[in-house]
Enzyme design. Structure first.
Site, PDB file in Angstrom:
ATOM      1  N   ASN A  76       5.819 -21.593 -11.255  1.00 21.04           N
ATOM      2  CA  ASN A  76       4.732 -22.392 -10.686  1.00 21.04           C
ATOM      3  C   ASN A  76       3.480 -22.112 -11.511  1.00 21.04           C
ATOM      4  O   ASN A  76       2.887 -21.049 -11.399  1.00 21.04           O
ATOM      5  CB  ASN A  76       4.539 -21.971  -9.216  1.00 21.04           C
ATOM      6  CG  ASN A  76       3.294 -22.576  -8.595  1.00 21.04           C
ATOM      7  OD1 ASN A  76       2.720 -23.519  -9.139  1.00 21.04           O
ATOM      8  ND2 ASN A  76       2.875 -22.028  -7.450  1.00 21.04           N
ATOM      9  N   TRP A  77       3.115 -23.082 -12.326  1.00 24.47           N
ATOM     10  CA  TRP A  77       1.978 -22.853 -13.247  1.00 24.47           C
ATOM     11  C   TRP A  77       0.633 -22.935 -12.546  1.00 24.47           C
ATOM     12  O   TRP A  77      -0.387 -22.605 -13.137  1.00 24.47           O
ATOM     13  CB  TRP A  77       2.009 -23.879 -14.384  1.00 24.47           C
ATOM     14  CG  TRP A  77       3.157 -23.738 -15.334  1.00 24.47           C
ATOM     15  CD1 TRP A  77       4.253 -22.913 -15.194  1.00 24.47           C
ATOM     16  CD2 TRP A  77       3.341 -24.436 -16.569  1.00 24.47           C
ATOM     17  NE1 TRP A  77       5.090 -23.070 -16.265  1.00 24.47           N
ATOM     18  CE2 TRP A  77       4.554 -23.985 -17.123  1.00 24.47           C
ATOM     19  CE3 TRP A  77       2.602 -25.400 -17.253  1.00 24.47           C
ATOM     20  CZ2 TRP A  77       5.051 -24.479 -18.336  1.00 24.47           C
ATOM     21  CZ3 TRP A  77       3.083 -25.888 -18.457  1.00 24.47           C
ATOM     22  CH2 TRP A  77       4.300 -25.426 -18.993  1.00 24.47           C
ATOM     23  N   LYS A  78       0.616 -23.486 -11.336  1.00 23.80           N
ATOM     24  CA  LYS A  78      -0.651 -23.699 -10.616  1.00 23.80           C
ATOM     25  C   LYS A  78      -1.586 -24.532 -11.506  1.00 23.80           C
ATOM     26  O   LYS A  78      -1.101 -25.379 -12.248  1.00 23.80           O
ATOM     27  CB  LYS A  78      -1.253 -22.362 -10.192  1.00 23.80           C
ATOM     28  CG  LYS A  78      -0.218 -21.506  -9.445  1.00 23.80           C
ATOM     29  CD  LYS A  78      -0.778 -20.303  -8.767  1.00 23.80           C
ATOM     30  CE  LYS A  78       0.363 -19.558  -8.080  1.00 23.80           C
ATOM     31  NZ  LYS A  78      -0.100 -18.437  -7.269  1.00 23.80           N
ATOM     32  N   HIS A 125       2.930 -24.744  -0.492  1.00 29.19           N
ATOM     33  CA  HIS A 125       2.520 -23.459  -1.057  1.00 29.19           C
ATOM     34  C   HIS A 125       1.324 -22.916  -0.263  1.00 29.19           C
ATOM     35  O   HIS A 125       0.470 -23.685   0.187  1.00 29.19           O
ATOM     36  CB  HIS A 125       2.151 -23.644  -2.531  1.00 29.19           C
ATOM     37  CG  HIS A 125       1.937 -22.346  -3.235  1.00 29.19           C
ATOM     38  ND1 HIS A 125       0.756 -21.653  -3.146  1.00 29.19           N
ATOM     39  CD2 HIS A 125       2.772 -21.589  -3.988  1.00 29.19           C
ATOM     40  CE1 HIS A 125       0.868 -20.524  -3.837  1.00 29.19           C
ATOM     41  NE2 HIS A 125       2.095 -20.464  -4.353  1.00 29.19           N
ATOM     42  N   GLU A 181      -1.359 -21.625  -1.098  1.00 31.23           N
ATOM     43  CA  GLU A 181      -2.684 -22.024  -1.591  1.00 31.23           C
ATOM     44  C   GLU A 181      -3.045 -23.415  -1.088  1.00 31.23           C
ATOM     45  O   GLU A 181      -4.210 -23.705  -0.819  1.00 31.23           O
ATOM     46  CB  GLU A 181      -2.719 -21.961  -3.132  1.00 31.23           C
ATOM     47  CG  GLU A 181      -2.791 -20.512  -3.609  1.00 31.23           C
ATOM     48  CD  GLU A 181      -2.128 -20.258  -4.949  1.00 31.23           C
ATOM     49  OE1 GLU A 181      -1.909 -21.200  -5.719  1.00 31.23           O
ATOM     50  OE2 GLU A 181      -1.822 -19.072  -5.221  1.00 31.23           O
ATOM     51  N   GLU A 232       7.298 -16.492   0.392  1.00 31.97           N
ATOM     52  CA  GLU A 232       6.211 -15.893  -0.378  1.00 31.97           C
ATOM     53  C   GLU A 232       5.219 -15.252   0.583  1.00 31.97           C
ATOM     54  O   GLU A 232       4.355 -15.943   1.135  1.00 31.97           O
ATOM     55  CB  GLU A 232       5.493 -16.969  -1.203  1.00 31.97           C
ATOM     56  CG  GLU A 232       6.393 -17.696  -2.174  1.00 31.97           C
ATOM     57  CD  GLU A 232       5.594 -18.304  -3.322  1.00 31.97           C
ATOM     58  OE1 GLU A 232       5.877 -17.942  -4.463  1.00 31.97           O
ATOM     59  OE2 GLU A 232       4.681 -19.103  -3.075  1.00 31.97           O
ATOM     60  N   GLY A 276      -0.164 -13.114  -6.382  1.00 32.91           N
ATOM     61  CA  GLY A 276      -1.240 -12.874  -7.334  1.00 32.91           C
ATOM     62  C   GLY A 276      -1.958 -11.547  -7.136  1.00 32.91           C
ATOM     63  O   GLY A 276      -3.017 -11.313  -7.702  1.00 32.91           O
ATOM     64  N   SER A 334       4.105 -11.910  -6.980  1.00 33.33           N
ATOM     65  CA  SER A 334       4.024 -10.857  -8.002  1.00 33.33           C
ATOM     66  C   SER A 334       5.387 -10.486  -8.600  1.00 33.33           C
ATOM     67  O   SER A 334       5.651  -9.315  -8.864  1.00 33.33           O
ATOM     68  CB  SER A 334       3.311  -9.628  -7.443  1.00 33.33           C
ATOM     69  OG  SER A 334       1.979  -9.970  -7.072  1.00 33.33           O
ATOM     70  N   GLY A 360       4.622 -17.120 -10.290  1.00 28.88           N
ATOM     71  CA  GLY A 360       3.327 -17.710 -10.644  1.00 28.88           C
ATOM     72  C   GLY A 360       2.855 -17.169 -11.986  1.00 28.88           C
ATOM     73  O   GLY A 360       3.314 -17.581 -13.050  1.00 28.88           O
ATOM     74  N   GLY A 361       1.954 -16.193 -11.930  1.00 31.31           N
ATOM     75  CA  GLY A 361       1.313 -15.643 -13.132  1.00 31.31           C
ATOM     76  C   GLY A 361       2.269 -15.331 -14.270  1.00 31.31           C
ATOM     77  O   GLY A 361       2.005 -15.684 -15.430  1.00 31.31           O
TER      78      GLY A 361
HETATM   79  P1  PGA Z   1       2.405 -14.864  -8.419  1.00 29.86           P
HETATM   80  O1  PGA Z   1       2.437 -16.275  -7.644  1.00 29.86           O
HETATM   81  O2  PGA Z   1       3.753 -14.692  -9.067  1.00 29.86           O
HETATM   82  O3  PGA Z   1       1.295 -15.018  -9.414  1.00 29.86           O
HETATM   83  O4  PGA Z   1       2.141 -13.811  -7.399  1.00 29.86           O
HETATM   84  C1  PGA Z   1       3.591 -16.703  -6.977  1.00 29.86           C
HETATM   85  C2  PGA Z   1       3.337 -18.052  -6.357  1.00 29.86           C
HETATM   86  O5  PGA Z   1       2.230 -18.290  -5.863  1.00 29.86           O
HETATM   87  O6  PGA Z   1       4.246 -18.920  -6.328  1.00 29.86           O
END
Ligand code: PGA
Length: 250
Positions: A11-13, A96, A98, A168, A174, A214, A235-236
């Protein structure tokens, strides 16, 4: 894990321009060509088509990070399921944390989005998870229960592979704080039992439940060793081709 093929999803956001996206996939494809797991990347909307042109004959699938449930119409700024299909998407991330936190998504809107995605033939990656305070107050399971039941309400699964769940924990996204393997397995098993009630035993055994929060090259193997973890939503660590490839080769 039964017959569940692992899925490693990135997930590149809100990261990467079109050029950066193209550069990334050109680096990633040769690194993962030998992989036997399912792989998905979800760039921002603006990069979808350019990425899809490069990955169309590869073992990497494309996903979007959101959609709107209507087919078309006066909905300024929104993107329909058919538009995502026409851009080459196979998956779509829905609900998600966010989006729930910053863009007002609720279990009701998530439900409409999951329905619309499935109806169009997109595979929803349905995200759920508790916040830190909900966990501290002992509400983890009741929160997940509500998210699953409301998110999947009225939904009949035609094929097992048409739904992916991503657990999640919001406090692990993050933050560098991964949930402990015991905590992850406990929740995934709880979710699988819950899915038996919402979708039946056969589907529950086949639906892939990903862990997210993470995930890194150094914690992926212990997560993937858990019996009810069928992949990861990253994500990251999905933004760098080398790092993401290490996760894919867990
Ligand atoms: P993260 O994000 O790996 O940066 O913690 C995961 C996500 O939000 O899907």
């Amino acid at each position: 894990m039964e017959n569940r093929r692992p899925l490693i999803a990135g997930n590149w956001k809100m990261h990467k321009s079109i050029l950066e996206s193209v550069e990334f996939v050109n680096q990633l494809l040769p690194l993962v060509a030998d992989s036997l797991v399912d792989i998905m990347i979800a760039p921002p909307f603006t990069s979808l088509f350019a990425v899809s042109e490069i990955i169309k004959d590869s073992n990497v699938d494309l996903g979007a990070q959101n959609l709107f449930w209507e087919k078309n119409g006066a909905f300024t700024g929104e993107i329909s399921p058919l538009m995502l299909l026409s851009a080459g998407c196979r998956y779509v991330i829905i609900g998600h944390s966010e989006r729930r936190q910053y863009f007002g998504e609720t279990d009701e809107t998530v439900n409409k989005k999951i329905n619309a995605a499935m109806e169009a033939g997109l595979i929803p990656i349905f995200c759920i998870g508790e916040t830190e305070s909900q966990r501290e107050e002992g509400k983890t399971f009741s929160v997940l229960d509500k998210q699953i039941k409301m998110g999947l309400e009225g939904l009949t699964l035609k094929e097992d592979r048409m739904l992916v769940i991503a657990y999640e924990p919001v406090w692990a996204i993050g933050t560098g704080k991964t949930a402990l393997p015991g905590q992850v397995q406990e929740v995934h098993l709880y979710l699988r039992n819950l899915l038996e009630k919402t979708s039946g035993k056969r589907h529950a055994a086949a639906i892939r439940i990903l862990y997210g929060g993470s995930v890194k090259p150094d914690n992926i193997s212990e997560l993937m060793a858990l019996p009810d973890v069928d992949g990861a939503l990253v994500g990251g660590a999905s933004l760098n081709a080398d790092t993401f490839s290490k996760i894919i080769h867990f």
